[in-house]
Scaffold this active site. Sequence first.
Site, PDB file in Angstrom:
ATOM      1  N   LYS A  92      -8.786  -0.892   1.141  1.00 11.17           N
ATOM      2  CA  LYS A  92      -9.821  -1.387   2.054  1.00 11.17           C
ATOM      3  C   LYS A  92     -10.623  -2.429   1.299  1.00 11.17           C
ATOM      4  O   LYS A  92     -11.205  -2.135   0.250  1.00 11.17           O
ATOM      5  CB  LYS A  92     -10.752  -0.265   2.531  1.00 11.17           C
ATOM      6  CG  LYS A  92     -10.355   0.341   3.845  1.00 11.17           C
ATOM      7  CD  LYS A  92     -10.455  -0.654   4.960  1.00 11.17           C
ATOM      8  CE  LYS A  92      -9.778  -0.107   6.213  1.00 11.17           C
ATOM      9  NZ  LYS A  92      -8.958  -1.061   6.875  1.00 11.17           N
ATOM     10  N   GLU A 134       0.814  -1.219   0.000  1.00  4.54           N
ATOM     11  CA  GLU A 134       0.000   0.000   0.000  1.00  4.54           C
ATOM     12  C   GLU A 134       0.845   1.266   0.000  1.00  4.54           C
ATOM     13  O   GLU A 134       1.631   1.518   0.914  1.00  4.54           O
ATOM     14  CB  GLU A 134      -0.938   0.015   1.223  1.00  4.54           C
ATOM     15  CG  GLU A 134      -1.874   1.218   1.243  1.00  4.54           C
ATOM     16  CD  GLU A 134      -2.948   1.121   2.315  1.00  4.54           C
ATOM     17  OE1 GLU A 134      -3.737   2.073   2.446  1.00  4.54           O
ATOM     18  OE2 GLU A 134      -3.004   0.091   3.018  1.00  4.54           O
TER      19      GLU A 134
END
Length: 456
Positions: free
Chosen positions: A274, A257
């Site tokens: 997410k 990420e």
Amino acid sequence: MTERLQISSLPYREDPRAYFASLRQRPGAVLLDSGRPAAFGGRYDIISSDPVSLLSVDGQGNVRVDGALCEQRNPFVAQQALLESLSLEFPASHLPFLGGLIGYWGYDLGRALEPVGDASAPVVALPTSRTGLYDWALIQDHREKASWLVATHARREQVLGWLHQPAPPGADFQLLSPFAGEMDRAGYARRFAAVQAYIRAGDCYQINLAQRFSAPYRGDLWSAYLRLRQATPTPFAGYMAWPTERGEQAILSLSPERFLHCRADGHVETRPIKGTRPRGATPEQDRRLADELKASHKDRAENVMIVDLLRNDLGRVCRPGSVRVPQLCGLESYANVHHLVSIVCGELEAGRRPLDLLAAAFPGGSITGAPKVRAMQIIDELEPSRRSVYCGSLGFVDVRGNMDTSIAIRTAVADGERLHLWGGGGLVADSDVEAEYVETLDKIRHLMAALEGGKA
């Protein structure tokens, strides 16, 4: 007198180990690793060592430069001052880093910025932040298949000498017992119930709840990093280790990420993750899991909440009207998991700098929850241990205004003779306790297997 940087080519190596192995035991050695060779790699590797200065922040918030206590207690302001002390004349270049800060910003640095509280949870003894000021770098560009040494003439001769020395022999790495969690299913369920009560009471919309796993080890942490890298190639990996009186401390990060990317022209991007599903054992199962994730209203809702939070964070330092979302809940597939990933962009306001952006958005919303400050307070109340580097950030800030940082998930932290891993996930009103508990394990199961000597 301002020294001029020179950029000279070196033989291209697809794997950064070929260069870093010779430098890894030098003071302040750092590797920002884009994950090559792998289908999931990024573009640049950045390697350096022997920083000009070293800034650290301890658990009480004290800022030190080269061991001397600073009056400035805001770590981001102190880091900006250190960055501006690097006096170099540099040529025009597309390379992302021509000198500046490289290091990490631990999750608990958020206590310097927000009223989180002061829980007495056990702490991993690493500095809350550790950033070196580097005046040289070896950069590998995997798109152009080129390697470059960025250094003054004197530094260049030093670095070439270090690279020509035989690499220190690698030693074996061994866990002395399997990883053990600090909470069992029942302990996780109690904390899950507490989060649900806070959500029903209107305190928050989403909380990222994590658990820590620990194991004693012996041997070479570089060997451990290579095992992890083999098990989970990712574009935002990193390795740094240093000796202390208590034994070696190290960060072994395999993050997928990106947190914040800033170009010298002020363009800003963040890519929150997410929504997660494991990869399937067959192409059909893999496709089914990916389709299930894309169709999940719950996972999309979690992602959208964090996108809104990050839009607000970027809006604190970006030009009004410039913040936009070019990708919402796009599917990205990595070696072990599928993720939903969004992209939020903006343009820095005149007079703002990358470290202002980092301070405005720190720690990342994807690993706290919404609203952020209340989420951090609830995390502080419920998690048995401090997060240390986990859910903080690794990366660099370049003297010209470039910055690239990751969210330190899928990250192992070594402290003395123990190695720690964390797994977490976002909880919302319709989360299922068993599914969420399993997800915390799914995210790091392959890392545990690699370190325990099994197959990933």
